[in-house]
Design an enzyme around this catalytic site. Structure first.
Site, PDB file in Angstrom:
ATOM      1  CB  ALA A 229      -0.945  -0.006   1.195  1.00 19.90           C
ATOM      2  N   GLY A 230       2.157   1.098  -0.169  1.00 20.93           N
ATOM      3  CA  GLY A 230       3.041   2.268  -0.261  1.00 20.93           C
ATOM      4  C   GLY A 230       3.441   2.843   1.084  1.00 20.93           C
TER       5      GLY A 230
ATOM      6  CG  ASP B 156      10.654   3.503   1.649  1.00 19.10           C
ATOM      7  OD1 ASP B 156      10.420   4.725   1.554  1.00 19.10           O
ATOM      8  OD2 ASP B 156      10.340   2.679   0.781  1.00 19.10           O
TER       9      ASP B 156
HETATM   10  C1  GLA Z   1       9.863   3.447  -2.672  1.00 15.80           C
HETATM   11  C2  GLA Z   1      11.361   3.276  -2.400  1.00 15.80           C
HETATM   12  C3  GLA Z   1      11.979   4.573  -1.866  1.00 15.80           C
HETATM   13  C4  GLA Z   1      11.612   5.773  -2.735  1.00 15.80           C
HETATM   14  C5  GLA Z   1      10.114   5.795  -3.034  1.00 15.80           C
HETATM   15  C6  GLA Z   1       9.750   6.866  -4.028  1.00 15.80           C
HETATM   16  O1  GLA Z   1       9.164   3.632  -1.486  1.00 15.80           O
HETATM   17  O2  GLA Z   1      11.585   2.243  -1.484  1.00 15.80           O
HETATM   18  O3  GLA Z   1      13.370   4.423  -1.753  1.00 15.80           O
HETATM   19  O4  GLA Z   1      12.372   5.797  -3.911  1.00 15.80           O
HETATM   20  O5  GLA Z   1       9.647   4.550  -3.541  1.00 15.80           O
HETATM   21  O6  GLA Z   1       9.998   8.114  -3.513  1.00 15.80           O
END
Ligand code: GLA
Length: 385
Positions: free
Chosen positions: A123-124, A172
């Site tokens: 889900a991001g 992240d």
């Molecule tokens: C994912 C990756 C991060 C970043 C985001 C986009 O979450 O794990 O490192 O690149 O996409 O900002």
């Protein structure tokens, strides 16, 4: 969160003949602005949230790694000598960290571990980074490896890069470990210097509208975006050798050097350079307390991610467009890697319930499917409970 905490302990006790595992929690993250800038060595503005991955863990005397994913009701067993990529996927985020520690010559033994969590998968919100960080933190503790927080972050990121195969940046994992209650982290992904910026906006909630589109495509397309950025840099370098990453490029360089490149390369690079500037200006907005201006930049980011970087999808575009029509929503945009997942929105607190209801209804009418909504709080990073 309490439920996952209890579940890892009870599952551990029911399956392993050991009484006192330690429990580590590592949170998921939101990112206010600065998307796809981390691997371009730019800035990001994430925060750890009140949803996390839990691991109950205890060391063994032999070299067996015995794992249980309590939520999936699955087990995986291997050894420090024989571990390999698993088609089951979930063990890879754990084994990838083991792999990094062994490659770094760290002395670890086997271990028993149970995982559970309430960060929705795909889900991001970075459930995978949260799991990697929980494992790195826990192994560092039980085997007394003496690694500092930044090294744990870097090991977790490399586990994802080298074992899982996603060429992600550092955002992240950094947010999961370094999160601080009521603050966002302004992280310079080149120098790794960071600053905690207060984000305790009175009367405003961070709301995540989950499109329920799982971003399974993300791994391949994500890596494609990364190489398109690198291709843009190599063209710019022909005129400006000092440009090492898109962080060093200006919009004028993009306009002059990439005007004859493919539209994809031009668009990707234009977005990244604009987004990096946008983040720096958005931080100024925050300092002035101008949340309206900050919110407008979130909409601009969405536009760039959708039209130039092309990592959105119809569902995310629909949610962001509807958010823009709501006067109680100050800013909204798709969040994370893309191709699905959530839209993050800043919503005026008294109107949260009505806004959520309207957004859900519209989504159902148009997409014929439900949408999950999470009202998040900014919390501390990885910790032993
Ligand atoms: C994912 C990756 C991060 C970043 C985001 C986009 O979450 O794990 O490192 O690149 O996409 O900002």
């Amino acid at each position: 969160m309490e439920q996952s905490h209890q579940l890892v302990i009870s599952t551990f006790k029911a399956n392993f003949d050991q009484d006192h595992p330690i429990v580590v929690c590592s949170p998921g993250r939101v990112n206010l602005i600065g998307e796809h800038t981390d691997y371009n060595m730019g800035f990001v503005l994430p925060a750890a949230i009140n949803k996390g991955i839990y691991i109950a863990i205890s060391k063994r005397e032999d070299d067996v790694i015995s794992l249980i994913a309590a939520d999936l009701n699955k087990k995986h067993q291997t050894t420090l000598k024989d571990y390999k990529y698993s088609d089951d996927n979930w063990p890879n985020f754990i084994l990838g960290v083991v792999d990094q520690l062994l490659k770094a010559g760290k002395h670890i033994r086997g271990f028993n571990a149970v995982i559970s969590g309430d960060v929705p998968l795909g889900a991001g919100m970075s459930s995978s980074a949260a799991l990697e960080c929980a494992v790195a933190f826990a192994l560092n503790h039980i085997f007394d490896l003496g690694l500092d927080k930044l090294s744990l972050v870097q090991k977790a990121q490399k586990a994802e890069n080298e074992f899982v195969g996603l060429q992600c940046g550092i955002m992240d994992q950094f947010a999961s470990v370094f999160g601080k209650q009521k603050h966002v982290i302004k992280l310079d992904c080149r120098s790794l210097e960071y600053e905690y910026v207060p984000f305790d906006l009175k009367g405003i909630k961070i709301v995540l509208f989950d499109s329920m589109v799982k971003h399974s495509l993300a791994s391949s397309e994500y890596n494609v975006r990364r190489s398109q950025c690198e291709e843009g840099v190599s063209i710019i370098q022909q005129s400006y050798p000092e440009v090492k990453t898109l962080r060093d490029a200006t919009i004028e360089m993009v306009e002059t050097c990439l005007k004859d490149a493919s539209a994809d390369i031009y668009n990707r690079c234009k977005y990244v350079v604009e987004e990096n500037d946008r983040l720096l200006n958005a931080c100024e907005d925050l300092k002035r307390g101008d949340i309206e201006a900050f919110g407008q930049k979130m909409y601009d980011t969405h536009e760039g991610l959708s039209k130039l970087y092309e990592v959105s999808c119809p569902e995310l575009d629909f949610i962001a467009a509807n958010a823009k029509k709501e006067s109680a929503i100050l800013g909204a945009r798709m969040m994370g890697g893309g191709f699905g997942g959530c839209v993050i929105a800043l919503v005026k607190e008294p109107e949260v319930d009505q806004v959520v209801k309207r957004m859900k209804d519209l989504y159902f009418q148009k997409m014929n499917k439900g949408m999950n909504v999470y009202i998040t709080q900014i919390e501390d990073g990885t910790r032993i409970l």
